[in-house]
Motif scaffolding. Structure first.
Motif, PDB file in Angstrom:
ATOM      1  N   ALA A 446      53.132  10.276   6.920  1.00  0.00           N
ATOM      2  CA  ALA A 446      52.588  10.953   8.104  1.00  0.00           C
ATOM      3  C   ALA A 446      52.774  10.120   9.368  1.00  0.00           C
ATOM      4  O   ALA A 446      53.026  10.671  10.450  1.00  0.00           O
ATOM      5  N   GLU A 447      52.661   8.809   9.267  1.00  0.00           N
ATOM      6  CA  GLU A 447      52.804   7.975  10.461  1.00  0.00           C
ATOM      7  C   GLU A 447      54.214   8.072  11.027  1.00  0.00           C
ATOM      8  O   GLU A 447      54.404   8.128  12.255  1.00  0.00           O
ATOM      9  N   ALA A 448      55.204   8.111  10.157  1.00  0.00           N
ATOM     10  CA  ALA A 448      56.587   8.247  10.621  1.00  0.00           C
ATOM     11  C   ALA A 448      56.805   9.608  11.281  1.00  0.00           C
ATOM     12  O   ALA A 448      57.516   9.719  12.296  1.00  0.00           O
ATOM     13  N   ASP A 451      55.331   9.387  14.663  1.00  0.00           N
ATOM     14  CA  ASP A 451      56.212   8.616  15.548  1.00  0.00           C
ATOM     15  C   ASP A 451      57.302   9.506  16.133  1.00  0.00           C
ATOM     16  O   ASP A 451      57.633   9.424  17.326  1.00  0.00           O
ATOM     17  N   ARG A 452      57.850  10.367  15.305  1.00  0.00           N
ATOM     18  CA  ARG A 452      58.982  11.191  15.749  1.00  0.00           C
ATOM     19  C   ARG A 452      58.557  12.256  16.743  1.00  0.00           C
ATOM     20  O   ARG A 452      59.318  12.580  17.670  1.00  0.00           O
ATOM     21  N   PHE A 453      57.351  12.774  16.580  1.00  0.00           N
ATOM     22  CA  PHE A 453      56.967  13.938  17.385  1.00  0.00           C
ATOM     23  C   PHE A 453      55.807  13.668  18.345  1.00  0.00           C
ATOM     24  O   PHE A 453      55.212  14.612  18.867  1.00  0.00           O
ATOM     25  N   VAL A 454      55.501  12.425  18.611  1.00  0.00           N
ATOM     26  CA  VAL A 454      54.364  12.105  19.470  1.00  0.00           C
ATOM     27  C   VAL A 454      54.539  12.647  20.887  1.00  0.00           C
ATOM     28  O   VAL A 454      53.549  12.964  21.571  1.00  0.00           O
ATOM     29  N   HIS A 577      47.515   9.772  13.612  1.00  0.00           N
ATOM     30  CA  HIS A 577      48.512   8.807  14.102  1.00  0.00           C
ATOM     31  C   HIS A 577      49.070   9.206  15.470  1.00  0.00           C
ATOM     32  O   HIS A 577      49.369   8.332  16.299  1.00  0.00           O
ATOM     33  N   VAL A 578      49.201  10.496  15.737  1.00  0.00           N
ATOM     34  CA  VAL A 578      49.617  10.925  17.075  1.00  0.00           C
ATOM     35  C   VAL A 578      48.567  10.490  18.098  1.00  0.00           C
ATOM     36  O   VAL A 578      48.884   9.930  19.154  1.00  0.00           O
ATOM     37  N   ALA A 579      47.298  10.748  17.784  1.00  0.00           N
ATOM     38  CA  ALA A 579      46.213  10.385  18.714  1.00  0.00           C
ATOM     39  C   ALA A 579      46.149   8.880  18.927  1.00  0.00           C
ATOM     40  O   ALA A 579      45.919   8.410  20.052  1.00  0.00           O
ATOM     41  N   LYS A 580      46.352   8.123  17.871  1.00  0.00           N
ATOM     42  CA  LYS A 580      46.310   6.659  17.998  1.00  0.00           C
ATOM     43  C   LYS A 580      47.424   6.162  18.898  1.00  0.00           C
ATOM     44  O   LYS A 580      47.207   5.293  19.761  1.00  0.00           O
ATOM     45  N   GLN A 581      48.626   6.707  18.725  1.00  0.00           N
ATOM     46  CA  GLN A 581      49.734   6.275  19.569  1.00  0.00           C
ATOM     47  C   GLN A 581      49.524   6.665  21.033  1.00  0.00           C
ATOM     48  O   GLN A 581      49.976   5.960  21.943  1.00  0.00           O
ATOM     49  N   LEU A 582      48.812   7.759  21.250  1.00  0.00           N
ATOM     50  CA  LEU A 582      48.540   8.195  22.620  1.00  0.00           C
ATOM     51  C   LEU A 582      47.339   7.472  23.236  1.00  0.00           C
ATOM     52  O   LEU A 582      47.027   7.681  24.404  1.00  0.00           O
ATOM     53  N   GLY A 583      46.668   6.649  22.445  1.00  0.00           N
ATOM     54  CA  GLY A 583      45.532   5.890  22.949  1.00  0.00           C
ATOM     55  C   GLY A 583      44.289   6.732  23.184  1.00  0.00           C
ATOM     56  O   GLY A 583      43.466   6.398  24.046  1.00  0.00           O
ATOM     57  N   ARG A 584      44.115   7.802  22.409  1.00  0.00           N
ATOM     58  CA  ARG A 584      42.963   8.688  22.596  1.00  0.00           C
ATOM     59  C   ARG A 584      41.687   8.085  21.998  1.00  0.00           C
ATOM     60  O   ARG A 584      41.737   7.211  21.140  1.00  0.00           O
ATOM     61  N   SER A 585      40.566   8.610  22.448  1.00  0.00           N
ATOM     62  CA  SER A 585      39.260   8.230  21.892  1.00  0.00           C
ATOM     63  C   SER A 585      39.044   9.063  20.634  1.00  0.00           C
ATOM     64  O   SER A 585      38.441  10.137  20.671  1.00  0.00           O
TER      65      SER A 585
END
Length: 599
Positions: A446-448, A451-454, A577-585
């Motif tokens: 899921a993390e990969a 990464d691809r679609f963030v 993982h999308v939210a984490k990469q975007l720096g969301r709360s």
């Protein structure tokens, strides 16, 4: 939604106790925080923003007193400002009040009090309460009497707590908004939810509507608004304070995703007999479910998606079933027959819209069942029957493990409605499900995929049958914690409008499990592929959908009724993982609250 903490008997530790309680309540969602400590005078501190802003303002201060209340506010009446934060006080700073809910007649009360000379400092509905109390004190009422009489004039939903200058007593009352006491060896606590004080005691007393609690160093009492004593049972909560911590994970949400194998085992424990091929939910629930011809499910948000799944499941077994958004059910309730059962699915057991729907059903003489996570919650106490999903505390605002447990609970309910008999193969599948969830957690990519679609413009989720509610839930998780546009819908609806939005930068997550309808979903995937949109297949490998997908999230093969649980875990992880990469709360998404206790 808003959180309340109160404590009596902690002495010099009162301030630290209130701050700890406020920290424990941050998961409910808030935009300001404050507290009041009662000594010879009232000491009040409140700030808009995160709790750390309040803590910084208190740095170096010593607020002394043996009684106190605290609050985390989620704005309704008035913007999130220092002035609108709770607690609110009267003109003389003699009483401080915190409040969850909505006071429906606040404007008429405010006009009356303003005409009598009271000056208001905020835009909130809550501020009328301390001024009401002040006016009653001026007429000679005692603090307890003034509190009761003021609360008696309030209309709407509320959990209210108050402290008075020169007094070491906390008064509290509730109506349609949760409030619970914590009974310690040398102190008594008050909270809008058990985690507020769980680190201090696991012994609790649940207040009912129309009850008033009085907490003092001598102990606690509960009465009616008229002052008549009420006998209350002390219960022990089967949660450890460590359960509400992060246990080394970066976020509560990630921890709770990884707790799903344990949550499912707890949901199944002592309810499934693999040797006999039977399901037993206890005499009371079994009796409620047998002979049911028609099921109406009411729920909100994630729980509504579990209700959609349950309705599909029940219909597949020949039971008429419909799922309703709880707020719409109240507006236009469905007709019911003699053997109709209304099931309310609610994680907290305090969701205002769901409670209203259940109460409406009861007023019409329909039997009700609560499927909930919280022992002693309002739904659990008010319904004719209750089935606990046993997930343990869920702190992250975005529900994860409770959805999985709700889906499994729906399968147990379906089995009992079929007189408790089910196939040995299905019982074996239930037994294997927690381990299969663990496999997904350990082997996911899921993390990969994230990464691809963030950087995608939007996300679409499709599915059919049991997979449709999972598509809806996947979209909800994505929008809740990433703040990016996401939509979920039945796969067949793709060509009836949503296809116009599909581009090369709008990935489509296709949930394709089991065999029934899957080939048609594969056809919808081909439509997407023809328009150059990337496809992520979430699949158990029973079709050839992988051939048309840009990415694949695999799940183990299991009974088609249970595969959606596994697919959902993959979608939870992608959103995380999308939210984490975007720096969301992630644990406290903007504008959202864990427990929505107002309609």
């Amino acid at each position: 939604m808003c959180g309340i903490i109160g404590a009596v008997g902690r002495g010099d530790a009162t301030l630290d106790t209130l701050l700890a309680g406020l920290s424990n309540l941050e998961y409910r969602g808030y935009d300001s925080a404050g507290l009041a400590v009662s000594g010879e005078e009232l000491s009040v501190a409140k700030r808009s923003g995160e709790l750390e802003v309040l803590e910084d303002a208190l740095e170096g201060q010593s607020l002394s007193g043996n009684a106190g209340i605290g609050h985390t506010r989620w704005s309704t009446h008035g913007a999130p400002t220092d002035a609108n934060a709770h607690p609110h006080t009267d003109c003389t700073d003699s009483v401080a009040v915190v409040h969850n809910g909505i006071i429906e007649n606040y404007q008429s009360l405010r006009d009356e009090l303003a005409a009598a000379g009271h000056e208001f400092k905020s835009e909130t509905d809550t501020e009328v309460v301390p001024h009401l109390i002040e006016s009653l004190l001026a007429d000679g009422a005692s603090p307890g009497t003034a509190f009761r009489q003021a609360v008696d004039r309030v209309e709407g939903s509320y959990a209210i707590a108050a402290v008075f200058a020169g007094s070491d007593t906390v008064f509290a009352a509730r109506n349609d908004s949760p409030l619970v006491l914590g009974v310690g060896d040398d102190a008594t606590y008050l909270g809008s939810d058990v985690p507020a004080f769980l680190e201090f005691t696991d012994r609790v007393v649940y207040l009912e509507d129309g009850e008033v609690a009085e907490l003092s160093p001598a102990g606690w009492t509960v009465t009616t608004l008229a002052g008549d004593p009420v006998e209350k049972e002390i219960r022990t909560v089967d949660w450890e304070s460590e359960d509400t911590g992060k246990s080394g994970y970066d976020h509560y949400m990630l921890k709770e995703i990884h707790e799903q194998p344990r949550a499912l085992r707890q949901c199944l424990q002592e309810r499934v007999n693999e040797l006999a091929g039977t399901v037993d939910l206890g005499d009371a629930v079994n009796e409620t479910l047998r002979g049911v011809d028609d099921v109406q499910l009411v729920a909100c948000g994630t729980s509504y998606h579990a209700a959609l799944y349950a309705a599909e499941l029940f219909r597949s077994q020949g039971v008429r079933a419909q799922a309703f958004v709880a707020s719409e059910y109240v507006t236009s309730p469905a007709p019911h027959g003699e053997n109709t059962l209304v099931i309310g699915i609610t994680q907290s057991g305090e969701t205002a819209d769901t409670l209203s729907a259940l109460r409406d059903a009861q007023r019409r003489g329909v039997e009700t069942l609560a499927v909930t996570n919280v022992v002693g919650s309002t739904a659990a106490r008010e319904c004719d029957g209750v089935l606990y999903i046993r997930s343990g505390p869920e702190i992250g605002v975005a529900a994860t493990k409770t959805f999985s447990a709700q889906v499994v609970a729906a399968n147990l309910v379906a089995a009992v409605m079929a007189n408790g008999d089910t196939s040995h193969e299905f019982v074996s599948a239930l037994r294997d499900l927690p381990g299969q969830v663990q496999t997904v957690l350990e082997e996911t990519n899921a993390e990969a995929v994230a990464d691809r679609f963030v950087d995608a413009d939007a996300y679409f989720f499709i599915g059919r049958g049991y997979d449709y509610p999972v598509a809806m839930e996947g979209a909800l998780k994505m929008k809740e914690i990433t703040y990016k546009h996401a939509e979920g819908f039945p796969a067949g609806e793709l060509k009836h409008g949503p296809l116009a939005l599909v581009t090369g930068n709008t990935p489509v997550f296709a949930v394709v499990t089991g065999e029934t309808g899957s080939e048609k979903t594969v056809g919808n995937v081909k439509e997407v592929e023809a328009r150059n949109a990337p496809v992520v297949a979430v699949t158990d490998g029973r079709t050839d959908v992988e051939r048309y997908a840009d990415e694949v999230l695999e799940v183990p093969e299991t009974d088609p009724r249970l595969a959606p649980v596994l697919a959902n875990v993959q979608l939870q992880l992608v959103s995380y993982h999308v939210a984490k990469q975007l720096g969301r709360s992630i644990d406290k998404p903007r504008n959202l609250a864990k427990s929505v206790t107002v309609e």
